[in-house]
Design an enzyme around this catalytic site. Structure first.
Site, PDB file in Angstrom:
ATOM      1  N   CYS A 339      47.895  25.050  22.956  1.00  0.00           N
ATOM      2  CA  CYS A 339      48.254  26.142  23.863  1.00  0.00           C
ATOM      3  C   CYS A 339      47.834  27.492  23.284  1.00  0.00           C
ATOM      4  O   CYS A 339      46.661  27.797  23.246  1.00  0.00           O
ATOM      5  CB  CYS A 339      49.746  26.088  24.182  1.00  0.00           C
ATOM      6  SG  CYS A 339      50.189  27.023  25.668  1.00  0.00           S
ATOM      7  N   HIS A 453      51.254  20.368  25.789  1.00  0.00           N
ATOM      8  CA  HIS A 453      52.313  20.202  24.795  1.00  0.00           C
ATOM      9  C   HIS A 453      52.806  18.755  24.820  1.00  0.00           C
ATOM     10  O   HIS A 453      52.749  18.084  25.849  1.00  0.00           O
ATOM     11  CB  HIS A 453      53.496  21.110  25.117  1.00  0.00           C
ATOM     12  CG  HIS A 453      53.212  22.569  24.935  1.00  0.00           C
ATOM     13  ND1 HIS A 453      53.164  23.180  23.696  1.00  0.00           N
ATOM     14  CD2 HIS A 453      52.975  23.547  25.846  1.00  0.00           C
ATOM     15  CE1 HIS A 453      52.922  24.474  23.858  1.00  0.00           C
ATOM     16  NE2 HIS A 453      52.792  24.719  25.152  1.00  0.00           N
TER      17      HIS A 453
END
Length: 511
Positions: A339, A453
Site C-alpha cells: 500500500c 493488505h
C-alpha cells in the site's frame, strides 16, 4: 454442559485507567464468553483513534480491534460497531471517518468543535445495535480521567452518562501502581460518573494472586465497589493489535535456516497487522527497524502501509534507509511494498488536494509508476490470485497463477505507469468475475508491490510469497485464522476462570 446465560440483555462498557490497559482484549474475551453461551452480542466503540483498520463487507472502514471483537462475538463486523474512527496523519491532525467513510481532515481543535455532530453518528449506531442484539459490549478510549477532554467527550463517560451504561474499570497491574490507577481514576470522575462504575477488573497479573488480595480488600473498603477478578498475563496470544507495534513479539524458535525479514517502522505506519502471520511463522526471523536503527542483513525488507506517505518517505531518507535499501538490492535481496510502501517505490507522489499535507515529492524510483492521492478512498475486500511472475520471474506478464489470495484495500492513492503492466496480483471483480491487475513486479523479480493488505494471512499465498523471498521449497504454512480463533478461545477460558461473571452481569444490570 455449561449453563446458558442467553437471557442477559442490555449494555456494559469497559473503560480503562490508561491506554493499553487491556480494554480491547477484555471486550473480545467477554464477547466470546457470551457468544458461546448463546447470547447475541455485539462490540461497540463510539470513537477509536487507530491506524490499524479493517474493511467491512459493506465497504466501510472500522478499527481493527472492533473487527476482531466481532469475530469473537461470531457476528459480521459492520460500520455501526465503530461509528467514529480517527486516523492520525500528523501529530496534530487526523482523517475523520464517520460510519465507515472518510469525511474530512481536522486538527484537534476543529475536531473538538465537531464532536456534537460526531456524537449523532454514535447515537444512531448504538441504538441500531441495541435493537438488534441482546447485549452490546462498549469499549472506551484512553482513560475517563483525562479531565481536559471531558468537555464534549463522546468516547468514555460522555457516552455512558446519557445512556446510563454501567462501566467496568480495568487497570494493567504490569505497569505498576494498579491501586493508585483505580482510585485515582475514580477520584477524577464526577459523582454521577462514579455511580456508573459497577466495579473493577485487574489485568495482566503475574505471580500468586493470593498475595494481591489484601490490596483488593483495601480497594473495596475504600471505594465500596467490588473487584470482579484478576486476569493473568496471557503470553502468546495471536490477536490483532488495535494500533501500536509490539516490537517485543518475536516468532517462535525453530531449527534450521530461517528467512530473515526486516520491517521499516515509520511514524505513521498503518495496518502492520499485515505482518502478524510472519511474526508467528517458525521459519521467519522478523525484525522491526525503528528510528536510529540500521537495516540489518536480511533476505527481505518490507515497506508497510502509511497514513502519511510523503512524510514517512522523508523519514525513511532521514534515517538513511534509502541507501541501505539500494545496497540490499545490489546484493540480491528482495523488497516488498504494501500500500503506502508500494507508493514509495514509484517515481513520484502527488497530493494536489492536500489530503496528506499537499505537494509532490520524488519516490524511491525503483518502479516506473507515479501515484496521485484522490478524494475517494478505495475500500473493499478482495480475492484473486498471485501473478505468475511472483512464482517465476520469466513468466508472461499477463499470466495469473493458480495461487489464491484474499485481503482488502484501503487507500486514496491512484497509481499509473508502465511498471503496472507487470502486476503482482490479479483481483477478481465481484460483479463480472473478470480479473484486474494490481501492483507490480520488477523485471528482475526482486521488488514486489501491491495495494492488497493481508496477503500473508492466506496460507497458500503466504507460502508462495515466502518462497519468492528465498525461504526455499519446503516452507511451511501458518493459518493465522486458526491461530486467532484458538487465541480467542483461550482468552475466553481465562476470562471465565478469573472473573466472577455472575457478579459482573448482576452489578451491570444485565439480568
Amino acid at each position: 454442559m455449561k449453563k446458558t446465560v442467553s437471557s442477559l440483555s442490555g449494555a456494559l462498557m469497559v473503560q480503562g485507567t490508561t491506554s493499553d490497559a487491556g480494554k480491547s482484549t477484555l471486550v473480545a474475551g467477554l464477547a466470546r464468553v457470551l457468544a458461546r453461551q448463546g447470547v447475541r452480542v455485539a462490540p461497540f466503540k463510539p470513537q477509536n483513534m487507530a491506524l490499524n483498520s479493517a474493511v467491512t463487507a459493506d465497504g466501510g472502514e472500522i478499527g481493527r480491534a472492533q473487527a476482531l471483537q466481532a469475530l469473537a462475538a461470531r457476528v459480521v463486523p459492520t460500520v455501526d460497531m465503530n461509528p467514529v474512527l480517527l486516523k492520525p496523519s500528523s501529530d496534530v491532525g487526523a482523517q475523520v471517518i464517520i460510519h465507515g467513510q472518510a469525511r474530512t481532515d481536522m486538527d484537534a481543535r476543529a475536531y473538538h468543535a465537531y464532536k456534537p455532530i460526531a456524537f449523532e453518528a454514535v447515537r444512531a449506531s448504538f441504538e441500531r445495535l441495541r435493537a438488534a442484539y441482546d447485549v452490546v459490549l462498549v469499549e472506551g478510549a484512553g482513560s475517563p480521567a483525562e479531565i481536559n477532554l471531558r468537555d464534549r467527550d463522546i468516547a468514555n463517560m460522555g457516552f455512558a452518562l446519557p445512556y446510563r451504561v454501567p462501566v467496568a474499570l480495568v487497570a494493567d497491574i504490569d505497569r505498576g501502581g494498579v491501586f493508585a490507577h483505580l482510585t485515582g481514576t475514580l477520584a477524577c470522575l464526577a459523582p454521577e460518573e462514579q455511580a456508573l462504575v459497577c466495579g473493577f477488573i485487574i489485568n495482566r497479573f503475574r505471580g500468586d494472586v493470593g498475595l494481591l488480595m489484601p490490596g483488593v480488600d483495601w480497594l473495596s473498603e475504600r471505594t465500596h465497589k467490588p473487584t470482579f477478578g484478576v486476569l493473568p498475563y496471557l503470553h502468546g496470544l495471536h490477536l490483532d493489535a488495535e494500533d501500536a507495534v509490539d516490537i517485543a513479539q518475536t516468532a517462535p524458535a525453530a531449527g534450521g535456516p530461517r528467512l530473515r525479514v526486516a520491517v521499516l517502522v515509520w511514524p505513521r505506519i498503518s495496518n502492520h497487522t499485515d505482518l502478524d502471520a510472519l511474526r508467528a511463522h517458525p521459519q521467519v526471523d522478523l525484525h522491526y527497524v525503528g528510528p536510529g536503527q540500521a537495516v540489518p542483513a536480511c533476505d527481505l525488507v518490507i515497506l508497510p502501509g502509511s497514513k502519511a506517505v510523503q512524510a514517512d518517505l522523508r523519514f525513511l531518507r532521514e534515517q538513511g534507509w534509502d541507501g541501505a535499501l539500494a545496497r540490499h538490492l545490489r546484493y540480491g535481496g528482495k523488497v516488498l511494498g504494501l500500500c503506502g510502501g508500494m507508493q514509495m517505490l514509484g517515481q513520484a507522489l502527488h497530493d494536489p488536494l492536500g489530503l496528506e499535507g499537499g505537494g509532490s515529492s520524488a519516490g524511491l524510483g525503483w518502479l516506473a509508476f507515479e501515484t496521485t492521492l484522490a478524494a475517494h478512498k478505495q475500500l473493499r475486500q478482495v480475492q484473486g490470485v498471485l501473478a505468475a511472475a511472483v512464482l517465476d520471474a520469466r513468466a508472461p506478464t499477463e499470466a495469473p497463477s493458480a495461487v489464491a489470495l484474499q485481503g482488502y484495500e484501503i487507500h486514496m492513492g491512484v497509481s499509473h505507469g508502465p511498471a503496472l503492466q507487470r502486476p503482482a496480483v490479479w483481483l477478481r471483480d465481484e460483479a463480472s468475475g473478470a480479473l484486474r491487475p494490481d501492483g507490480a513486479v520488477s523485471d528482475d523479480g526482486q521488488i514486489l508491490a501491491t495495494y492488497v493488505h493481508g496477503l500473508f494471512d492466506h496460507p497458500e499465498a503466504q507460502a508462495a510469497l515466502l518462497r519468492w523471498a528465498g525461504a526455499g521449497a519446503t516452507v511451511s504454512r501458518i493459518d493465522l485464522g486458526a491461530l486467532r480463533e484458538a487465541s480467542l478461545e483461550r482468552l475466553a477460558d481465562s476470562v471465565e476462570a478469573a472473573l466472577d461473571l455472575p457478579a459482573l452481569w448482576r452489578q451491570a444490570g444485565l439480568g
